[in-house]
Design a protein around this motif. Structure first.
Motif, PDB file in Angstrom:
ATOM      1  N   ASP A  13       0.884  -1.240   0.029  1.00 30.71           N
ATOM      2  CA  ASP A  13       0.000   0.175   0.111  1.00 30.71           C
ATOM      3  C   ASP A  13       0.920   1.073  -0.047  1.00 30.71           C
ATOM      4  OD1 ASP A  13      -1.224   2.331   1.587  1.00 30.71           O
ATOM      5  OD2 ASP A  13      -3.052   1.083   1.260  1.00 30.71           O
ATOM      6  N   ALA A  14       0.888   2.137  -1.083  1.00 34.84           N
ATOM      7  CA  ALA A  14       1.764   3.396  -1.088  1.00 34.84           C
ATOM      8  C   ALA A  14       1.885   4.075   0.104  1.00 34.84           C
ATOM      9  CB  ALA A  14       1.474   3.803  -2.670  1.00 34.84           C
ATOM     10  N   ASP A  15       0.578   4.394   0.490  1.00 38.33           N
ATOM     11  CA  ASP A  15       0.398   5.293   1.679  1.00 38.33           C
ATOM     12  C   ASP A  15       0.841   4.752   2.888  1.00 38.33           C
ATOM     13  OD1 ASP A  15      -0.872   7.277  -0.081  1.00 38.33           O
ATOM     14  OD2 ASP A  15      -2.872   6.275   0.485  1.00 38.33           O
ATOM     15  N   LEU A  16       0.709   3.319   3.187  1.00 34.08           N
ATOM     16  CA  LEU A  16       1.424   2.907   4.354  1.00 34.08           C
ATOM     17  C   LEU A  16       2.975   2.857   4.166  1.00 34.08           C
ATOM     18  CD1 LEU A  16      -1.055  -0.012   5.175  1.00 34.08           C
ATOM     19  CD2 LEU A  16      -0.716   2.161   6.441  1.00 34.08           C
ATOM     20  N   ILE A  17       3.393   2.536   2.877  1.00 34.78           N
ATOM     21  CA  ILE A  17       4.888   2.391   2.771  1.00 34.78           C
ATOM     22  C   ILE A  17       5.516   4.026   2.869  1.00 34.78           C
ATOM     23  CG2 ILE A  17       6.667   2.197   0.998  1.00 34.78           C
ATOM     24  CD1 ILE A  17       4.999  -0.204   0.007  1.00 34.78           C
ATOM     25  N   TYR A  20       5.422   4.605   6.583  1.00 31.87           N
ATOM     26  CA  TYR A  20       6.505   3.800   7.212  1.00 31.87           C
ATOM     27  C   TYR A  20       7.938   4.365   7.104  1.00 31.87           C
ATOM     28  CZ  TYR A  20       9.345  -0.362   8.588  1.00 31.87           C
ATOM     29  OH  TYR A  20      10.347  -1.344   9.034  1.00 31.87           O
ATOM     30  N   GLU A  21       8.159   4.796   5.943  1.00 29.83           N
ATOM     31  CA  GLU A  21       9.362   5.335   5.764  1.00 29.83           C
ATOM     32  C   GLU A  21       9.361   6.897   6.328  1.00 29.83           C
ATOM     33  OE1 GLU A  21      10.538   5.819   1.536  1.00 29.83           O
ATOM     34  OE2 GLU A  21      10.906   3.698   1.417  1.00 29.83           O
ATOM     35  N   ARG A  22       8.184   7.530   6.715  1.00 33.00           N
ATOM     36  CA  ARG A  22       8.571   8.994   7.438  1.00 33.00           C
ATOM     37  C   ARG A  22       8.861   8.390   8.757  1.00 33.00           C
ATOM     38  NH1 ARG A  22       4.071  10.181   4.319  1.00 33.00           N
ATOM     39  NH2 ARG A  22       2.612   9.694   5.512  1.00 33.00           N
ATOM     40  N   TRP A  23       8.161   7.383   9.532  1.00 37.16           N
ATOM     41  CA  TRP A  23       8.726   6.905  10.644  1.00 37.16           C
ATOM     42  C   TRP A  23       9.977   6.566  10.940  1.00 37.16           C
ATOM     43  CZ3 TRP A  23       6.435   7.623  15.004  1.00 37.16           C
ATOM     44  CH2 TRP A  23       4.952   7.776  15.209  1.00 37.16           C
ATOM     45  N   HIS A  24      10.738   6.287   9.799  1.00 37.84           N
ATOM     46  CA  HIS A  24      12.158   5.948   9.845  1.00 37.84           C
ATOM     47  C   HIS A  24      12.917   6.936   9.098  1.00 37.84           C
ATOM     48  CE1 HIS A  24      10.244   1.897  10.335  1.00 37.84           C
ATOM     49  NE2 HIS A  24      11.583   1.633  10.905  1.00 37.84           N
ATOM     50  N   SER A  25      12.552   8.005   9.038  1.00 41.04           N
ATOM     51  CA  SER A  25      13.503   9.438   8.711  1.00 41.04           C
ATOM     52  C   SER A  25      14.075   9.865   9.746  1.00 41.04           C
ATOM     53  CB  SER A  25      12.510  10.562   7.883  1.00 41.04           C
ATOM     54  OG  SER A  25      11.451  10.922   8.990  1.00 41.04           O
ATOM     55  N   LYS A  88       1.601  -2.688  11.797  1.00 44.25           N
ATOM     56  CA  LYS A  88       0.376  -2.020  10.704  1.00 44.25           C
ATOM     57  C   LYS A  88       1.150  -2.027   9.449  1.00 44.25           C
ATOM     58  CE  LYS A  88      -0.614   2.412  10.501  1.00 44.25           C
ATOM     59  NZ  LYS A  88      -1.406   3.651  10.854  1.00 44.25           N
ATOM     60  N   PHE A  89       2.358  -1.781   9.266  1.00 40.78           N
ATOM     61  CA  PHE A  89       2.899  -1.460   7.988  1.00 40.78           C
ATOM     62  C   PHE A  89       3.536  -2.885   7.419  1.00 40.78           C
ATOM     63  CE2 PHE A  89       3.560   2.106  10.526  1.00 40.78           C
ATOM     64  CZ  PHE A  89       2.616   3.057   9.805  1.00 40.78           C
ATOM     65  N   GLN A  90       3.938  -3.834   8.308  1.00 39.59           N
ATOM     66  CA  GLN A  90       4.599  -5.092   7.980  1.00 39.59           C
ATOM     67  C   GLN A  90       4.044  -6.242   7.766  1.00 39.59           C
ATOM     68  OE1 GLN A  90       6.819  -4.589  11.466  1.00 39.59           O
ATOM     69  NE2 GLN A  90       8.558  -3.448  10.725  1.00 39.59           N
ATOM     70  N   LYS A  91       4.596  -7.287   7.208  1.00 41.26           N
ATOM     71  CA  LYS A  91       4.000  -8.726   6.881  1.00 41.26           C
ATOM     72  C   LYS A  91       5.281  -9.381   6.780  1.00 41.26           C
ATOM     73  CE  LYS A  91       3.131  -8.687   2.067  1.00 41.26           C
ATOM     74  NZ  LYS A  91       2.088  -9.251   1.100  1.00 41.26           N
TER      75      LYS A  91
END
Length: 113
Positions: A13-17, A20-25, A88-91
């Motif tokens: 899901d592009a929005d979730l990805i 997720y990247e924002r959380w890791h910035s 919620k972002f990962q599988k």
């Protein structure tokens, strides 16, 4: 020093990805989680992504073990909260065991010097 490589997938899901990247910035992670990693002996941690597949490189001190890391994680409530948020972002990758997130990869090649 030790090096470990692990894999995990993201939900497609592009929005979730993007979230997720924002959380890791830079500056976005939780300091308690970073400190817990340092306390476990993690010297450097890098995550790379292509599509939904992620690849993590852990560089650790010689005393690091995943058992020690799990024990420290269990004592820090912020780590549990972070992992719940990230899930919620990962599988898991297709070959993951039940309940396993990041899967340790086998080294199959070393450049010959």
């Amino acid at each position: 020093m030790q090096r470990f490589c692990l894999a995990l997938d993201l939900v497609d899901d592009a929005d979730l990805i993007a979230e997720y990247e924002r959380w890791h910035s830079p500056g976005a992670g939780w300091p308690e989680v970073r400190q817990n990693d340092l306390n476990a002996g993690i010297l450097d941690l890098q995550i790379y992504r292509t599509g939904t597949r992620m690849f993590m490189i852990l560089e650790t001190d010689d005393e690091f073990t995943f058992e020690k890391k799990r024990a420290l994680d269990a004592q820090e409530p912020k780590v549990a909260a972070w992992e719940e948020l990230m899930w919620k972002f990962q599988k898991p990758v297709p070959n993951a065991k039940p309940g396993e997130k990041w899967v340790l990869m086998d080294k199959i090649f070393q450049f010959e010097k």
